[in-house]
Design an enzyme around this catalytic site. Sequence first.
Site, PDB file in Angstrom:
ATOM      1  N   ALA A  66       1.012  -1.276   0.044  1.00 53.22           N
ATOM      2  CA  ALA A  66      -0.039  -0.098  -0.081  1.00 53.22           C
ATOM      3  C   ALA A  66       0.867   1.287  -0.113  1.00 53.22           C
ATOM      4  CB  ALA A  66      -0.907   0.096   1.119  1.00 53.22           C
ATOM      5  N   GLY A 112       0.526  -5.005   1.084  1.00 52.77           N
ATOM      6  CA  GLY A 112      -0.758  -5.101   0.081  1.00 52.77           C
ATOM      7  C   GLY A 112      -0.610  -5.660  -1.289  1.00 52.77           C
ATOM      8  N   GLU A 115      -0.774  -9.373  -0.593  1.00 54.70           N
ATOM      9  CA  GLU A 115      -2.397  -9.319  -0.292  1.00 54.70           C
ATOM     10  C   GLU A 115      -3.085  -9.557  -1.732  1.00 54.70           C
ATOM     11  OE1 GLU A 115      -2.073  -6.407   2.652  1.00 54.70           O
ATOM     12  OE2 GLU A 115      -3.227  -7.645   4.152  1.00 54.70           O
ATOM     13  N   GLU A 135       4.252  -5.101   7.317  1.00 56.17           N
ATOM     14  CA  GLU A 135       3.502  -4.263   8.111  1.00 56.17           C
ATOM     15  C   GLU A 135       4.035  -3.693   9.508  1.00 56.17           C
ATOM     16  OE1 GLU A 135       2.405  -6.306   5.992  1.00 56.17           O
ATOM     17  OE2 GLU A 135       0.757  -5.324   4.730  1.00 56.17           O
TER      18      GLU A 135
HETATM   19  N1  COA Z   1       4.577   2.993  -0.583  1.00 56.22           N
HETATM   20  C1  COA Z   1       4.837   4.225  -1.146  1.00 56.22           C
HETATM   21  N2  COA Z   1       6.054   4.369  -1.827  1.00 56.22           N
HETATM   22  C2  COA Z   1       6.853   3.277  -1.981  1.00 56.22           C
HETATM   23  C3  COA Z   1       6.545   2.050  -1.433  1.00 56.22           C
HETATM   24  C4  COA Z   1       5.406   2.101  -0.720  1.00 56.22           C
HETATM   25  N3  COA Z   1       4.808   0.894  -0.126  1.00 56.22           N
HETATM   26  N4  COA Z   1       7.417   1.217  -1.802  1.00 56.22           N
HETATM   27  C5  COA Z   1       8.374   1.723  -2.510  1.00 56.22           C
HETATM   28  N5  COA Z   1       7.901   3.041  -2.722  1.00 56.22           N
HETATM   29  C6  COA Z   1       8.757   4.145  -3.365  1.00 56.22           C
HETATM   30  C7  COA Z   1       9.981   4.576  -2.448  1.00 56.22           C
HETATM   31  O1  COA Z   1       9.389   5.635  -1.696  1.00 56.22           O
HETATM   32  C8  COA Z   1      10.713   5.291  -3.506  1.00 56.22           C
HETATM   33  O2  COA Z   1      10.227   6.401  -3.961  1.00 56.22           O
HETATM   34  P1  COA Z   1      11.062   7.726  -4.210  1.00 56.22           P
HETATM   35  O3  COA Z   1      12.197   7.302  -5.628  1.00 56.22           O
HETATM   36  O4  COA Z   1      10.167   8.599  -4.819  1.00 56.22           O
HETATM   37  O5  COA Z   1      11.929   8.046  -3.001  1.00 56.22           O
HETATM   38  C9  COA Z   1      10.489   4.160  -4.832  1.00 56.22           C
HETATM   39  O6  COA Z   1       9.334   3.678  -4.372  1.00 56.22           O
HETATM   40  C10 COA Z   1      11.484   3.157  -4.851  1.00 56.22           C
HETATM   41  O7  COA Z   1      11.669   2.409  -3.929  1.00 56.22           O
HETATM   42  P2  COA Z   1      13.096   2.369  -3.089  1.00 56.22           P
HETATM   43  O8  COA Z   1      12.786   1.850  -1.416  1.00 56.22           O
HETATM   44  O9  COA Z   1      14.236   3.479  -3.289  1.00 56.22           O
HETATM   45  O10 COA Z   1      13.761   0.873  -3.628  1.00 56.22           O
HETATM   46  P3  COA Z   1      14.703   0.025  -2.983  1.00 56.22           P
HETATM   47  O11 COA Z   1      15.105  -1.188  -4.224  1.00 56.22           O
HETATM   48  O12 COA Z   1      15.883   0.561  -2.359  1.00 56.22           O
HETATM   49  O13 COA Z   1      14.063  -0.903  -2.023  1.00 56.22           O
HETATM   50  C11 COA Z   1      11.905  -2.089  -1.162  1.00 56.22           C
HETATM   51  C12 COA Z   1      12.783  -1.678  -2.476  1.00 56.22           C
HETATM   52  C13 COA Z   1      10.637  -2.812  -1.678  1.00 56.22           C
HETATM   53  C14 COA Z   1      12.519  -2.919  -0.317  1.00 56.22           C
HETATM   54  C15 COA Z   1      11.523  -0.681  -0.451  1.00 56.22           C
HETATM   55  O14 COA Z   1      10.912   0.076  -1.387  1.00 56.22           O
HETATM   56  C16 COA Z   1      10.414  -1.023   0.691  1.00 56.22           C
HETATM   57  O15 COA Z   1      10.633  -1.596   1.805  1.00 56.22           O
HETATM   58  N6  COA Z   1       9.143  -0.657   0.313  1.00 56.22           N
HETATM   59  C17 COA Z   1       8.231  -0.459   1.275  1.00 56.22           C
HETATM   60  C18 COA Z   1       7.658  -1.849   1.787  1.00 56.22           C
HETATM   61  C19 COA Z   1       6.555  -2.035   2.434  1.00 56.22           C
HETATM   62  O16 COA Z   1       6.854  -1.939   3.775  1.00 56.22           O
HETATM   63  N7  COA Z   1       5.327  -2.317   2.205  1.00 56.22           N
HETATM   64  C20 COA Z   1       4.168  -2.552   3.105  1.00 56.22           C
HETATM   65  C21 COA Z   1       3.295  -1.257   3.027  1.00 56.22           C
HETATM   66  S1  COA Z   1       1.965  -1.460   4.027  1.00 56.22           S
END
Ligand code: COA
Length: 260
Positions: A66, A112, A115, A135
Amino acid sequence: MNYENILVEKENGISVITINRPTKLNALNKATIEELHNAFEAENNDKSTKVIIITGSGEKAFVAGADISEFANFSVDQGAELAAKGQELLFDFVQNLSTPVIAAVNGFALGGGLELAMAAHFRVASENAKMGLPEVTLGVIPGYGGTQRLPQLIGKGRAMEMIMTAGMIDAKTALNYGLVNHVVTQEELLNFAKDIAAKITKNSSVAIAKAIKVINDNYVDGVNGFQSEIKAFGESFGTADFKEGTTAFLEKRKAVFPGE
Ligand code: COA
C-alpha cells in the site's frame, strides 16, 4: 476506459492488467485501487474475457505494498476505513470474481502487494520475486486480508513467523510453501501465465465460475462447502455448457462452450 495507473491488454480471451507505477514500485495508492476495481469489474462483466492476469510493470516489483505516503497521518477511524474500503473494492472483490484471476508475481510482492497476489485465484512467480508482509515494521498489521489468506495458503505457523519477523521469502521458498504454484524466469513469466490461462479458456466458463465460488465457500464462516458443491453440481446439469461438453465427448469432438 482510460486509466492513469494501470494498463489493460486483451488477446484471445486473456486480459492482462498491469499495475503501472514503476517509479513507486507499483505501490497501491487510492487511485490505483479504484482503477483496479473498475478494470476487474469491466473484465469480469465482459463475456469475451475468460481469464485475467494481474502483474506489475518494470523488472523490480509486482507491488511493493500500500502507498505508505497516503496513510502515514491517518487516525484510528481512517485506518479502519482504509482497510474496509480496500478489502471491499479490491481484495475481496478479486477473490470473489467469477472470472479466474492469476497473479504473475514479477518481483517484490510486499504488504498489499502480497495481499493482492493472495486474493487472486492462484499465483505464478519469477525467480527474482520476493514476498513478505512487512507491516509490523511500520507499527501496523496487514489490513487487506493478509492475516487471513496467508495462513490459509501456507499454514498458521509459517504465517505467524512471516508476519512477526516481517521477513521476505524468495520464490523458491514460496514454491516450497505452496504460496505460488510455479517459478520461472522473469522473461518467461508472462507467457507462462498466458499458457496456463489458454488452457483455462478452453473449458466451460460457467463451470469454472461455479468451482471458484464453491472452493471459496470452504473459507466462509457458517457455510458448508460440501452442501454448496452439491447445489452447484446439480445446477451445472441445467447449463448449455454441460449439454455441449457431454455431447462433444460422446461425439468424440472437442467441445465449443457457449459459456451459458
Ligand atoms: N509506498 C509508497 N512508496 C513506495 C513504497 C510503498 N509501499 N514502496 C516503494 N516506494 C517508493 C519509494 O519511496 C521510492 O520512491 P522515491 O524514489 O520517490 O523515493 C521508490 O518507490 C523506490 O523505492 P526504494 O525504496 O528506493 O527501492 P529499493 O530498491 O531501495 O527498496 C523495497 C525496495 C521494496 C525493499 C522498499 O521500497 C520498501 O521497503 N518498500 C516498502 C515496503 C513495505 O513496507 N510495504 C508494506 C506497506 S503496508
